[in-house]
Scaffold this motif. Structure first.
Motif, PDB file in Angstrom:
ATOM      1  N   HIS A 102       0.844  -1.196   0.000  1.00  0.00           N
ATOM      2  CA  HIS A 102       0.000   0.000   0.000  1.00  0.00           C
ATOM      3  C   HIS A 102       0.879   1.245   0.000  1.00  0.00           C
ATOM      4  CE1 HIS A 102      -3.491  -2.524   0.760  1.00  0.00           C
ATOM      5  NE2 HIS A 102      -2.831  -3.101   1.757  1.00  0.00           N
ATOM      6  N   ASP A 122       1.011   3.790  -1.736  1.00  0.00           N
ATOM      7  CA  ASP A 122       0.406   5.099  -1.965  1.00  0.00           C
ATOM      8  C   ASP A 122      -0.067   5.730  -0.662  1.00  0.00           C
ATOM      9  OD1 ASP A 122      -1.428   3.000  -1.780  1.00  0.00           O
ATOM     10  OD2 ASP A 122      -3.003   4.167  -2.780  1.00  0.00           O
ATOM     11  N   VAL A 123      -0.195   4.904   0.382  1.00  0.00           N
ATOM     12  CA  VAL A 123      -0.666   5.384   1.684  1.00  0.00           C
ATOM     13  C   VAL A 123       0.389   5.197   2.775  1.00  0.00           C
ATOM     14  CG1 VAL A 123      -2.411   5.067   3.501  1.00  0.00           C
ATOM     15  CG2 VAL A 123      -3.068   4.908   1.082  1.00  0.00           C
ATOM     16  N   GLU A 164       4.408   4.265   3.815  1.00  0.00           N
ATOM     17  CA  GLU A 164       5.778   4.214   3.323  1.00  0.00           C
ATOM     18  C   GLU A 164       6.707   3.688   4.406  1.00  0.00           C
ATOM     19  OE1 GLU A 164       7.188   8.055   2.262  1.00  0.00           O
ATOM     20  OE2 GLU A 164       6.672   8.996   4.171  1.00  0.00           O
ATOM     21  N   VAL A 224       2.521   6.731   7.800  1.00  0.00           N
ATOM     22  CA  VAL A 224       1.517   7.106   6.818  1.00  0.00           C
ATOM     23  C   VAL A 224       2.030   8.316   6.039  1.00  0.00           C
ATOM     24  CG1 VAL A 224      -0.857   7.912   6.497  1.00  0.00           C
ATOM     25  CG2 VAL A 224      -0.334   6.228   8.280  1.00  0.00           C
ATOM     26  N   ARG A 225       1.928   8.241   4.725  1.00  0.00           N
ATOM     27  CA  ARG A 225       2.408   9.340   3.882  1.00  0.00           C
ATOM     28  C   ARG A 225       1.669  10.635   4.195  1.00  0.00           C
ATOM     29  NH1 ARG A 225       5.740   8.159  -0.253  1.00  0.00           N
ATOM     30  NH2 ARG A 225       5.961   5.971  -0.868  1.00  0.00           N
ATOM     31  N   LYS A 226       2.381  11.719   4.102  1.00  0.00           N
ATOM     32  CA  LYS A 226       1.792  13.026   4.353  1.00  0.00           C
ATOM     33  C   LYS A 226       0.620  13.251   3.406  1.00  0.00           C
ATOM     34  CE  LYS A 226       3.009  17.916   4.885  1.00  0.00           C
ATOM     35  NZ  LYS A 226       4.114  18.920   4.798  1.00  0.00           N
ATOM     36  N   ALA A 283      -2.023  11.447   3.163  1.00  0.00           N
ATOM     37  CA  ALA A 283      -2.774  10.208   2.914  1.00  0.00           C
ATOM     38  C   ALA A 283      -3.681   9.891   4.107  1.00  0.00           C
ATOM     39  CB  ALA A 283      -1.813   9.057   2.669  1.00  0.00           C
ATOM     40  N   HIS A 324      -6.440  -0.948   4.304  1.00  0.00           N
ATOM     41  CA  HIS A 324      -4.989  -0.887   4.171  1.00  0.00           C
ATOM     42  C   HIS A 324      -4.277  -1.762   5.210  1.00  0.00           C
ATOM     43  CE1 HIS A 324      -5.955   3.349   2.511  1.00  0.00           C
ATOM     44  NE2 HIS A 324      -5.844   2.502   1.503  1.00  0.00           N
TER      45      HIS A 324
END
Length: 359
Positions: free
Chosen positions: A57, A59-60, A62, A80-82, A84, A90
């Motif tokens: 996942h 995209d969400v 990292e 969690v990505r900034k 997202a 997930h």
């Protein structure tokens, strides 16, 4: 009396083949002895496959710190990505469609009313191991990582509740949910460096577990699994006695009672890692203060290396708790054993289960 065998789930990698072959392995080695439920295929390394899979996942979620889970010092970290938004899909530990197919295949084996054992690592464990991995071995994990885990705890809880609810509504009579949370005792151990730390850690943790269980369907059948950690057959810490276990379970009993949740059977580990169980009465003495609400205890006293010591440990366990155990188990799953060791472990379980009542 003859007690049930409780298999905590996993088998060595060499035996982790098809679901049907694994279920048959457990039943064949149980030698017609009663079991709490029959496991199917599980990750021999507990949640490592799950944790590695979080990277899908991207995209969400990292990777914040690399790690391949070779040992306790090689834990990967995520964040969690900034911008997202983390959602239950997930972080789900189980796929409903795959699980239903697994249950149907199990029922096709024609085992009557036997239930399939399905693992459910707690949201506390999944969140902490996702975000606190890099500092897991530190005396004080990074506060920022702990905060991130707590922030996203509701998402993990929703994911577990949704999964258990859907499967239970479809196949509830055929499954037993194995609720696994080593972070209960490990968290108390890590919090010991603070005044009142273990008590605070157990209070917070038990509330999370009780909240989750209260949201399960009423017909969901569960069993609780405590642990000291068992990665590569090595414990996170060595308990001096069962006092922390009793303190935690007494708090959990109060929380569950307050939420009107019936107390399920609970597996209490005594053997741990590659260690045989203690032969010291003082180790078991705290069980005298265990809430009488816990009526169904599974004694995790079995060590593959020492069946006689395991039998003696069961007698000490039952004498201190003033209860006859409904089942016996090893400290954890058999995934970290050799094939020969797993076979010896089950034979030791049978020896312990068939031993006479405590005097």
């Amino acid at each position: 009396m003859s007690r049930q065998l409780h298999f905590c789930g996993s088998l060595p990698p060499e035996l982790t083949t098809t679901d049907a072959e694994i279920s048959r392995w457990f039943l064949d080695h149980a030698e017609q002895h009663p079991v709490t439920a029959v496991p199917a295929r599980q990750d021999p390394r507990w949640v490592v496959d799950y944790l590695l899979g979080l990277a899908e996942h991207s995209d969400v979620i990292e990777v914040s710190a690399p790690g391949e889970y070779a040992d306790y010092d090689d834990m990967r970290g995520y964040r969690v990505r900034k911008g997202a938004v983390l959602k239950p899909e997930h972080v789900s530990h189980g796929d409903v469609a795959e699980t239903l197919a697994k249950v149907d295949a199990f029922k096709a084996l024609g085992l009557g009313d036997q239930r399939l054992l399905l693992p459910v690592p707690s949201p506390v464990d999944l969140a902490l191991f996702s975000f606190v991995g890099p500092s897991f071995q530190k005396a004080i994990p990074a506060i920022s990582e702990v905060r991130m885990a707590l922030k996203h705890m509701p998402v993990y809880t929703d994911a577990i509740v949704d999964y258990v609810t859907e499967v239970t509504e479809a196949r509830g009579d055929d499954v037993l949910w194995h609720i696994e949370f080593p972070t209960a005792l490990v968290g108390m151990w890590k919090a010991r460096i603070f005044p009142g730390g273990p008590a605070l850690a157990s209070s917070v943790h038990s509330k999370y577990i009780a909240t989750m269980l209260a949201r399960f369907p009423k017909q969901a059948k569960t069993i609780l699994h405590l642990c000291y950690g068992n990665y590569n057959n090595t414990e996170v810490f060595v308990p001096k006695d069962l006092s922390w276990t009793v303190a935690y379970l007494n708090k959990l009993a109060r929380e569950l009672t307050r939420k009107q949740v019936a107390l399920p059977p609970v597996h209490i580990p005594v053997a741990f890692g590659a260690h045989a169980p203690s032969q010291d009465e003082a180790f078991y003495a705290p069980l005298a203060k265990l809430s009488p609400s816990w009526t169904k205890l599974i004694a995790g006293v079995v060590a593959e290396s020492d069946a006689p010591a395991s039998v003696a440990a069961l007698r000490l366990f039952e004498a201190a708790s003033r209860r006859t155990s409904v089942g016996v188990a090893c400290a954890c799953g058999l995934g970290r054993h050799t094939v020969e060791g797993a076979e010896r472990a089950v034979k030791a379980m049978i020896t312990v289960a068939e031993s006479g009542p405590s005097k």
